[in-house]
Each structure stands twice: as C-alpha cells, then as structure tokens.
Design a protein around this motif. Sequence first.
Motif, short mmCIF file in Angstrom:
data_model
loop_
_atom_site.label_atom_id
_atom_site.label_comp_id
_atom_site.label_asym_id
_atom_site.label_seq_id
_atom_site.Cartn_x
_atom_site.Cartn_y
_atom_site.Cartn_z
N LEU A 86 -26.48 65.57 -41.63
CA LEU A 86 -25.27 64.96 -42.17
C LEU A 86 -25.49 63.47 -42.45
O LEU A 86 -25.11 62.97 -43.51
CB LEU A 86 -24.10 65.15 -41.20
CG LEU A 86 -22.75 64.57 -41.64
CD1 LEU A 86 -22.29 65.16 -42.97
CD2 LEU A 86 -21.71 64.80 -40.55
N ALA A 87 -26.15 62.79 -41.53
CA ALA A 87 -26.44 61.36 -41.73
C ALA A 87 -27.33 61.16 -42.96
O ALA A 87 -27.09 60.27 -43.78
CB ALA A 87 -27.10 60.78 -40.49
N SER A 89 -27.51 63.13 -45.52
CA SER A 89 -26.71 63.44 -46.70
C SER A 89 -25.76 62.30 -47.06
O SER A 89 -25.56 62.01 -48.25
CB SER A 89 -25.91 64.73 -46.47
OG SER A 89 -26.79 65.82 -46.31
N VAL A 90 -25.19 61.65 -46.05
CA VAL A 90 -24.31 60.50 -46.31
C VAL A 90 -25.10 59.40 -47.01
O VAL A 90 -24.66 58.84 -48.01
CB VAL A 90 -23.67 59.99 -45.01
CG1 VAL A 90 -23.02 58.63 -45.21
CG2 VAL A 90 -22.65 61.00 -44.48
N VAL A 91 -26.28 59.10 -46.50
CA VAL A 91 -27.12 58.05 -47.11
C VAL A 91 -27.53 58.46 -48.53
O VAL A 91 -27.45 57.66 -49.47
CB VAL A 91 -28.36 57.76 -46.24
CG1 VAL A 91 -29.34 56.86 -46.96
CG2 VAL A 91 -27.94 57.16 -44.91
N HIS A 93 -26.00 60.46 -50.61
CA HIS A 93 -24.86 60.37 -51.53
C HIS A 93 -24.41 58.93 -51.76
O HIS A 93 -23.87 58.62 -52.82
CB HIS A 93 -23.71 61.26 -51.03
CG HIS A 93 -23.90 62.68 -51.43
ND1 HIS A 93 -23.15 63.29 -52.38
CD2 HIS A 93 -24.80 63.61 -51.01
CE1 HIS A 93 -23.57 64.53 -52.55
NE2 HIS A 93 -24.57 64.75 -51.71
N TYR A 94 -24.65 58.08 -50.81
CA TYR A 94 -24.34 56.66 -51.01
C TYR A 94 -25.14 56.11 -52.21
O TYR A 94 -24.60 55.38 -53.04
CB TYR A 94 -24.68 55.86 -49.75
CG TYR A 94 -24.59 54.37 -49.95
CD1 TYR A 94 -23.36 53.72 -49.94
CD2 TYR A 94 -25.75 53.61 -50.17
CE1 TYR A 94 -23.27 52.34 -50.15
CE2 TYR A 94 -25.67 52.24 -50.37
CZ TYR A 94 -24.43 51.61 -50.36
OH TYR A 94 -24.36 50.26 -50.57
N TRP A 97 -23.65 57.50 -55.49
CA TRP A 97 -22.19 57.51 -55.51
C TRP A 97 -21.64 57.28 -56.92
O TRP A 97 -20.68 57.93 -57.33
CB TRP A 97 -21.64 56.45 -54.55
CG TRP A 97 -20.16 56.56 -54.37
CD1 TRP A 97 -19.20 55.87 -55.07
CD2 TRP A 97 -19.48 57.42 -53.47
NE1 TRP A 97 -17.95 56.25 -54.64
CE2 TRP A 97 -18.09 57.20 -53.65
CE3 TRP A 97 -19.89 58.35 -52.52
CZ2 TRP A 97 -17.12 57.88 -52.92
CZ3 TRP A 97 -18.92 59.02 -51.79
CH2 TRP A 97 -17.56 58.79 -52.00
N HIS A 105 -18.55 63.99 -53.94
CA HIS A 105 -19.27 63.57 -52.73
C HIS A 105 -18.50 63.97 -51.47
O HIS A 105 -19.09 64.48 -50.51
CB HIS A 105 -19.46 62.05 -52.71
CG HIS A 105 -20.26 61.53 -53.86
ND1 HIS A 105 -21.61 61.74 -53.99
CD2 HIS A 105 -19.89 60.79 -54.93
CE1 HIS A 105 -22.04 61.15 -55.10
NE2 HIS A 105 -21.02 60.58 -55.68
N LEU A 106 -17.21 63.71 -51.48
CA LEU A 106 -16.40 63.99 -50.29
C LEU A 106 -16.36 65.48 -49.98
O LEU A 106 -16.45 65.88 -48.81
CB LEU A 106 -15.00 63.42 -50.46
CG LEU A 106 -14.94 61.90 -50.59
CD1 LEU A 106 -13.52 61.44 -50.91
CD2 LEU A 106 -15.48 61.21 -49.35
N LEU A 109 -19.86 66.49 -48.56
CA LEU A 109 -20.04 66.01 -47.19
C LEU A 109 -19.10 66.73 -46.22
O LEU A 109 -19.47 66.97 -45.06
CB LEU A 109 -19.84 64.50 -47.12
CG LEU A 109 -20.88 63.69 -47.91
CD1 LEU A 109 -20.46 62.22 -47.97
CD2 LEU A 109 -22.27 63.84 -47.32
#
Length: 133
Positions: A86-87, A89-91, A93-94, A97, A105-106, A109
């Motif tokens: 998850l971490a 994936s957040v990076v 997608h950042y 973005w 994105h939301l 995630l």
Amino acid sequence: MSPIRAFGALVAGALVWEAIVILSTLAGRLVWPEYSAVEELRVFTLDMLFSRLMVGAIATVAFGAVVAWVVRDDKRTFGVVLALWLAYSVVDHYFVWDQFPAWYHLLYLAYIVPLAALGRKLVGRYIGLPSKR
C-alpha cells in the motif's frame, strides 16, 4: 516469520501483480486500438480508466493470494507485506497524480486492502488457513 520470507512474499506478490498488468496491457493494445493510440499521452476515456482499474483489481487479488500462499497463516506478516504494498502504491500514484483524475487514484488505493484480503481468503481455502465464522 522470517524477514527473508516476508521479503520473498512481497517480491513474489509484486511479480505476479506486474505480470498480470503487463500481459493485460499487451492484450488490451492488441484488441483495443483506441487504447493503444492514447496510452502514451494518458488521455483515457472513462471506459479505459475503468478497464485499467479492473485489471488492477484482479492483479491485487492475485497479489494477496500469492502473499498468503508464501506466508501461510501468519496474519501479522501478511499485514506487514500488505502495508508495504500500500505504501509503495501511494508513492507510485503520487508521482503520476497529474496523469489521471483524482477519483481514479483514490479508488485504486481504496481497494488495495480489501481485495488483497479477498485474495488471502480465496487461497486460504486451498492451503487450509483458518477462516472466521
């Protein structure tokens, strides 16, 4: 669970996830010329965005299944590996973005944890993981 096994689970899950995404993208390019034409520019239509999300969802279920298979009934290690994914994936997608709508994105995630857990549950039936009842 050893850190080596946890790392192996993460790598195995990521490789399966990536293989599904790559093969689906290649197949999509072959059968959907319009997708191939806009892919580089990232000007996807709504149905293209949803197809990308569907591929990601399938890949995420597979990720959870592979990680569960590697770590077996170690829920804590499964949770740690999932948190790392998850971490990541957040990076990831950042950095892209601005190339997709925020809802895309939301939504991606938001489904990582429940769909990976579904993959764990599905594979758990085959490897004998205890189920909640």
